[in-house]
Design an enzyme around this catalytic site. Structure first.
Site, PDB file in Angstrom:
ATOM      1  N   ASP A 101       0.962  -1.568  -0.277  1.00  0.00           N
ATOM      2  CA  ASP A 101       0.056  -0.232   0.280  1.00  0.00           C
ATOM      3  C   ASP A 101       1.306   1.116  -0.166  1.00  0.00           C
ATOM      4  O   ASP A 101       1.624   1.651   0.316  1.00  0.00           O
ATOM      5  CB  ASP A 101      -0.674  -0.293   1.032  1.00  0.00           C
ATOM      6  CG  ASP A 101      -2.113  -1.221   1.054  1.00  0.00           C
ATOM      7  OD1 ASP A 101      -1.686  -1.712  -0.070  1.00  0.00           O
ATOM      8  OD2 ASP A 101      -2.406  -1.096   2.296  1.00  0.00           O
TER       9      ASP A 101
HETATM   10  N1  URA Z   1      -1.196  -6.188   3.725  1.00  0.00           N
HETATM   11  C1  URA Z   1      -1.462  -4.711   3.902  1.00  0.00           C
HETATM   12  O1  URA Z   1      -2.225  -4.205   4.286  1.00  0.00           O
HETATM   13  N2  URA Z   1      -1.364  -3.741   3.043  1.00  0.00           N
HETATM   14  C2  URA Z   1      -0.009  -3.646   2.375  1.00  0.00           C
HETATM   15  O2  URA Z   1       0.829  -3.274   1.894  1.00  0.00           O
HETATM   16  C3  URA Z   1       0.995  -5.018   2.481  1.00  0.00           C
HETATM   17  C4  URA Z   1      -0.437  -6.230   3.596  1.00  0.00           C
END
Ligand code: URA
Length: 243
Positions: A101
């Protein structure tokens, strides 16, 4: 793939420059001047540019420390991507393996090895991804058990068993620090798993992907090639669970 596209993917010049170079006879395919920039390559030809071999299948492996606020993508019209961090001289066929993310930080593998990426991301290849997470909320043994059993994060979606390893709880701040190990990479997976336990992710950092660990000497935004040992360990881990 078209010859001019192939050469530009290898970052040997702009499409316009390369078209001209091809027409000028500077590019040989299997020993003969190509002349036609639109010539189709099957991938088995020997290509040279000004006498230098251009090997399409030279594979590259980079470790990048993703900072917050950067998009995990190859390119985007508006937002800065992890590949923008690698500057102009990089090869254009590189891509990030898996998606973090925008606000997630940490280990990102950047490569042009599509087969390796596919294997690393397939849940049945059993390549664990380890994250450090800071949670608003106090997590308990009940949540550890829920992670171990698999958590419903969507109408038709229950995660595979995962590991929640609580490192520290702070009852005054109302927060928990933990390590989370997952095998899949569903959209917002850890945030949804934590939310299902009544918590909220305040910070998330990927530390490890299979045998590959984030190099503590790598500052956010910095990157370096994998060492031979890292590369070998990663390829072996991916081969272990061939999908
Ligand atoms: N899980 C999440 O919620 N976000 C990420 O970036 C990676 C794993």
């Amino acid at each position: 793939m078209r010859l001019d596209r192939f050469l530009s993917d290898m970052n040997l010049g702009t499409r316009k420059e390369l078209k001209k170079a091809i027409r000028d006879g500077r590019v040989l395919v299997d020993g003969r001047a190509a002349k036609d920039p639109g010539m189709t390559l099957s991938g088995t030809e020997r290509v040279t540019y000004d006498g230098n071999p251009v090997a399409y299948h030279d594979l590259e492996y980079w470790m990048l420390h993703k900072p917050a606020g950067i998009l995990t993508a190859t390119m985007d019209k508006k937002q800065k991507t992890v590949l923008d961090l690698m500057g102009e001289t990089r090869r254009k066929d590189l891509f990030p393996v898996g998606r973090l993310d925008r606000d997630t930080t940490g280990l990102l593998l950047i490569t042009n090895d599509g087969a390796l990426a596919h294997k690393l991301l397939a849940p049945k290849s059993h390549v664990d991804k380890v994250y450090r997470v800071l949670v608003r909320g106090i997590l308990t043994k009940k949540d550890v058990d829920a992670f171990a059993a698999g958590i419903r994060i969507g109408e038709d979606l229950v995660t595979l068993p995962a590991v929640l390893d609580i490192q520290k709880t702070d009852p005054v701040a109302g927060t928990t620090e933990a390590l989370v190990t997952i095998r899949e990479g569903k959209f917002h997976q850890i945030k949804k798993m934590i939310a299902a336990c009544g918590g909220e992710v305040l910070a998330l950092e990927r530390l490890q992907m299979g045998p590959l660990r984030l190099d503590p000497a790598l500052a956010p935004g910095a990157y370096r090639p994998l060492t031979d040992a890292e590369k070998a360990a990663l390829l072996a881990a991916a081969a272990g669970g061939e999908s």
